[in-house]
Every structure is written in C-alpha cells, then in structure tokens.
Design a protein around this motif. Structure first.
Motif, PDB file in Angstrom:
ATOM      1  N   PRO A   1       0.812  -1.154  -0.055  1.00 40.17           N
ATOM      2  CA  PRO A   1       0.062   0.069   0.090  1.00 40.17           C
ATOM      3  C   PRO A   1       0.929   1.359   0.061  1.00 40.17           C
ATOM      4  CG  PRO A   1       0.051  -0.926   2.111  1.00 40.17           C
ATOM      5  CD  PRO A   1       0.854  -1.932   1.254  1.00 40.17           C
ATOM      6  N   HIS A   2       0.141   2.452  -0.010  1.00 39.51           N
ATOM      7  CA  HIS A   2       0.710   3.681   0.007  1.00 39.51           C
ATOM      8  C   HIS A   2       1.588   3.802   1.395  1.00 39.51           C
ATOM      9  CE1 HIS A   2      -2.205   5.305  -3.396  1.00 39.51           C
ATOM     10  NE2 HIS A   2      -0.957   4.694  -3.876  1.00 39.51           N
ATOM     11  N   PHE A   3       2.620   4.854   1.520  1.00 34.63           N
ATOM     12  CA  PHE A   3       2.869   5.072   2.819  1.00 34.63           C
ATOM     13  C   PHE A   3       2.151   6.300   3.329  1.00 34.63           C
ATOM     14  CE2 PHE A   3       7.008   2.900   1.554  1.00 34.63           C
ATOM     15  CZ  PHE A   3       7.343   2.260   2.875  1.00 34.63           C
ATOM     16  N   LEU A   4       1.688   6.271   4.410  1.00 33.50           N
ATOM     17  CA  LEU A   4       0.701   7.333   5.021  1.00 33.50           C
ATOM     18  C   LEU A   4       1.456   8.474   5.274  1.00 33.50           C
ATOM     19  CD1 LEU A   4      -1.496   4.888   7.066  1.00 33.50           C
ATOM     20  CD2 LEU A   4      -2.226   5.782   4.836  1.00 33.50           C
TER      21      LEU A   4
ATOM     22  N   ARG B   1      -1.662   1.371   8.688  1.00 35.62           N
ATOM     23  CA  ARG B   1      -0.315   1.112   7.836  1.00 35.62           C
ATOM     24  C   ARG B   1      -0.311   1.590   6.534  1.00 35.62           C
ATOM     25  NH1 ARG B   1       1.183  -3.229   5.173  1.00 35.62           N
ATOM     26  NH2 ARG B   1       2.789  -3.524   6.641  1.00 35.62           N
ATOM     27  N   LYS B   2       0.717   1.917   5.924  1.00 37.92           N
ATOM     28  CA  LYS B   2       1.946   1.643   6.360  1.00 37.92           C
ATOM     29  C   LYS B   2       2.455   2.822   6.409  1.00 37.92           C
ATOM     30  CE  LYS B   2       5.779  -0.740   4.012  1.00 37.92           C
ATOM     31  NZ  LYS B   2       5.939  -1.584   3.021  1.00 37.92           N
ATOM     32  N   PHE B   3       3.336   3.029   7.608  1.00 37.95           N
ATOM     33  CA  PHE B   3       4.236   4.167   7.705  1.00 37.95           C
ATOM     34  C   PHE B   3       5.563   4.412   7.681  1.00 37.95           C
ATOM     35  CE2 PHE B   3       0.282   4.329  10.531  1.00 37.95           C
ATOM     36  CZ  PHE B   3      -0.297   5.656  10.366  1.00 37.95           C
ATOM     37  N   GLY B   4       6.142   5.466   7.092  1.00 37.66           N
ATOM     38  CA  GLY B   4       7.709   5.472   7.043  1.00 37.66           C
ATOM     39  C   GLY B   4       8.518   5.371   8.425  1.00 37.66           C
ATOM     40  N   ARG B   5       9.357   5.101   8.511  1.00 37.94           N
ATOM     41  CA  ARG B   5      10.090   5.317   9.886  1.00 37.94           C
ATOM     42  C   ARG B   5      10.281   6.896  10.093  1.00 37.94           C
ATOM     43  NH1 ARG B   5      14.595   1.336   7.362  1.00 37.94           N
ATOM     44  NH2 ARG B   5      13.516  -0.676   7.515  1.00 37.94           N
ATOM     45  N   ASN B   6       9.970   7.170  11.601  1.00 39.24           N
ATOM     46  CA  ASN B   6       9.650   8.591  12.047  1.00 39.24           C
ATOM     47  C   ASN B   6       9.227   9.500  11.379  1.00 39.24           C
ATOM     48  OD1 ASN B   6      11.020   7.617  14.550  1.00 39.24           O
ATOM     49  ND2 ASN B   6      13.055   7.555  13.557  1.00 39.24           N
TER      50      ASN B   6
END
Length: 417
Positions: A319-322, A339-344
């Motif tokens: 999926p897309h990064f939120l 989800r999905k989240f990039g780091r920090n």
C-alpha cells in the motif's frame, strides 16, 4: 435267566445315567468356558474400539470470565525496523496484554541483540514480564509462506507462555495504533470473544490464475538469506476439497480459532498450510481459507481487518505510505490501526499528540497509569488498576465501527461469502 437280564438292564441303565451326567457336565463346562472366553474377547474388542488419540490430550482454553479482555500482539519487522518496532510496541503497551516481537534474519545480529537487550532492560517490561522477544528468528519473505509460518510460531509461543488472552493481533513495525489500549479494550469488552475480525471473500478473481494455479518455491523455507521466490513451470488445479478465500493479511483472531490453527485437531489447518506453502502471498489466504472451511468457525467472522490502509486501484503488492494528508481519513475510518508508515514520519508525532496522548516515557497513559506528580515514574507509582479503563474519544470511534459492522443487514451474508 430273568435274573441275568435284570442285571444286564441295571448295568445298561447305570451306564446310561453316568454318560448323561458326564455329558451334562461337559456341556456346562463348555458353556462356562465359552462364556468366559467370549466375555474376555468382548472386553478386549471394546478396548480396541476406543483408541486413545493424541487429541484427547489437548487442552482447549475456556472462555474468560473477566469483563476486560486481553490482547496478544505479534509485532514483526525486518532489517532496519528495530527503532520503529520499539516505538510501535510502546504505543500499544498495556499491562493486561501480551506481546511477542520479532526481527527476521535479514536484520543484523547486532540489531536483534539490541532489541533483546532493550526488552530485557526496559524497567516496565522487566517488572511485568509480558513482552518476549522471539530469539530464534525466522527468515520472512513476504511473497511466500514464511510470513504465515512466522505468525503461527509467534501464536504458539503466546499460547504456551502468554497465559490467558482473548484475541491475537498481528502487526508489523510499520503499523501504528490510532486509539489507546484503554480505548480498544473498552470497545471490545462487550462483544463476543469468539468473533474473528478478518477481511475475506471467496471471489478470488484474478488470483485464481495468478496465485492459486501457479506453483512457487520460497527459498525462505530452507535458506538463511532472503531472495525472491521462483516459479515452477507446471500448473495445478484449484482445490476441490475446500474453497479458497482471500483477503487482508492483517487480522484480529479469537483464541479458540488460534488454538485450532496450532493444534489442527481435524487436520484441515495442516492440509491448507501444505497447499499454501507453494502459493504467492500466502498471508492473504491461509487463515481466511481455514476459518471459512471449518464448520466450527465459519459463522464467527467479522469482515473487516480493523486497519486503515490506502491502496492503489487495483491493489499492488504494497500500500501507499501514509502521510499528514491522510490524517483526517485515518481518523474518520474509525479503525484502531493504520499502515503503512515510513520510519519516524512526522504524521506519527501528530498521532501521538492528538490521538494517543503519548507521555514523556513514550507510553500511552491509561487508567492503569497517569502521571500525578512531576518526575514520577511507572515504578514509583506501581502498576495498579489494570482492570479499570479510561476510555476516550478513540473508544467512541471504534465502537461506532464495530456497531456498524455487527448491525449491518448483510452481516450474516458477509460471513465466508
């Protein structure tokens, strides 16, 4: 002459009587021996008709009496996910829950040791002992079946070591909660604990020709290094012994169903697992196919994965990064996870501040803990009131979602349809 005849008759009569007595005695002895033998044979035969199967040794957990449920979480990650995993773990933490965390073999030994030391040395985890690291790390290739085997591995550990819990939730380090654990536990405390939140459908569409019929080999099943799956030239037919289902790889499963998948007392879970060993993207079908082909569980499904996910149309592999622009849609979805989240990513800070109320320790306060004095720590206060909850706006949102799912006119029709 008459005297001789009389004596002969007397001898003949005595002999006849003796033979009759002897015959009668032999008949009685024969009947007794036969009856005794038949009785012994009958007992032996009955004993053989009631074999002792392994299943008789299984102990299936009983329904929990507590009004406040417990959640068992798996949080998994790969190379470079260590810090994200710690952040997600803290945001999800509650003393009533159980946690298993896993960094797969693609992560360096150093990164996995850092995670193990972090869990060991974090005072709250050490005090309560409800967070465990899967030390024997698995290699997880997300296109093959190894994500399913990793999930089953974690579930087995939580069944063995995690005490009493009611639902199992699988998450990754790139997942994040949108409600507090007090919100979540409050919202699900009034629903039947045999419900399974699992998005599913039997309309597999294009997946029949692109995933069900092709045969893949996942090197993750036998290699120490991650590589892509490879394809076998032969095709196979769609199974006739059971119906294939597909859906989201993220779910909240009841403890009875998890026990069924681990124990597999009627062999369906094992048969389906062997089939999905050669199936592309097995996590999107294994649990769905098992639950919808098991008579005991097919009417326990709620057709939702409790996630906000932003997909392409048609969906791609990931999926897309939120981002911050997705924040309003996340909240309006009423889902407890996203989800999905990039780091920090900065949107995580916004979630911490506006939805979770994260404190300086990195934990989400609840009724079990709230800082009442400056510089007071968890250990200073002690862990109390873990069965008392302080639900907030997140509980109301989640209850709205759950009520809409359970009260929908097509709720029954959506179960394993």
């Amino acid at each position: 002459m008459d005297s001789n005849k009389s004596q002969k008759k007397k001898k003949w009569f005595v002999s006849l009587v003796f033979s009759l007595v002897l015959s009668t005695l032999l008949i009685f002895v024969s009947i007794f021996v036969s009856s005794s033998s038949s009785f012994r044979f009958y007992r032996i035969r009955v004993k053989k008709d009631v074999p002792h199967f392994v299943e008789s040794k299984l102990r299936v957990s009983s329904r929990q009496d507590s009004s406040v449920p417990r959640i068992a979480y798996l949080i998994s990650g790969s190379m470079g996910d260590g810090e994200s995993l710690k952040r997600t773990l803290k945001a999800l933490y509650h003393p009533r829950n159980q946690y298993a965390v896993h960094l797969d073999l693609e992560a360096s030994t150093q990164e996995r040791l850092e995670l193990a030391n972090y869990v060991k040395n974090e005072p709250l985890f050490a005090q309560l002992g409800n967070v465990r690291v899967i030390v024997k790390a698995n290699l997880v290739t997300y296109r093959g079946p190894t994500m399913v085997t990793n999930t089953l591995h974690a579930a087995a550990i939580l069944l063995k070591e995690g005490g009493d819990w009611d639902w199992f939730v699988n998450l990754s380090a790139s997942d994040y909660p949108l409600v507090t654990q007090d919100d979540l536990l409050h919202a699900v405390s009034t629903i039947p604990r045999h419900f399974n939140f699992i998005e599913h459908t039997s309309d597999i569409g294009w997946k029949e020709y692109h995933r069900a019929k092709p045969i893949i080999i996942d090197p993750g099943l036998y290699s120490l290094h991650k590589s892509d799956v490879f394809w076998v030239t032969e095709k196979r037919n769609v199974p006739s012994a059971y119906t294939l289902f597909t859906g989201s790889a993220w779910m909240m499963l009841s403890r009875p169903f998890v026990e069924y998948c681990i124990w597999g007392w009627d062999n369906l879970p094992r048969n389906v697992l062997m089939y999905y060993a050669n199936f592309l993207s097995s996590p999107e079908g294994y649990f769905h196919t098992v639950i919808c082909n098991a008579e005991e569980f097919r009417n326990t499904t709620v057709n939702h994965d409790l996630h906000f996910i932003s997909w392409d149309n048609p969906p791609k592999q990931h999926p897309h990064f939120l981002k911050d622009k997705d924040y309003s849609r996340m909240v309006d979805s009423n889902a407890p996870f996203a989800r999905k989240f990039g780091r920090n990513d900065p949107v995580l800070d916004k979630i911490d501040t506006e939805l979770l109320g994260l404190n300086a320790d990195g934990y989400v306060p609840g009724r079990w803990f709230s800082r009442v004095k400056p510089n007071m720590t968890f250990l200073d206060l002690g862990i109390k009131n873990i069965t008392q909850l302080r639900p907030g706006p997140g509980a109301k949102r989640l209850k709205t979602l759950i009520n809409s799912l359970l009260s929908a006119k097509d709720f029954k029709e959506n179960q394993c349809a």
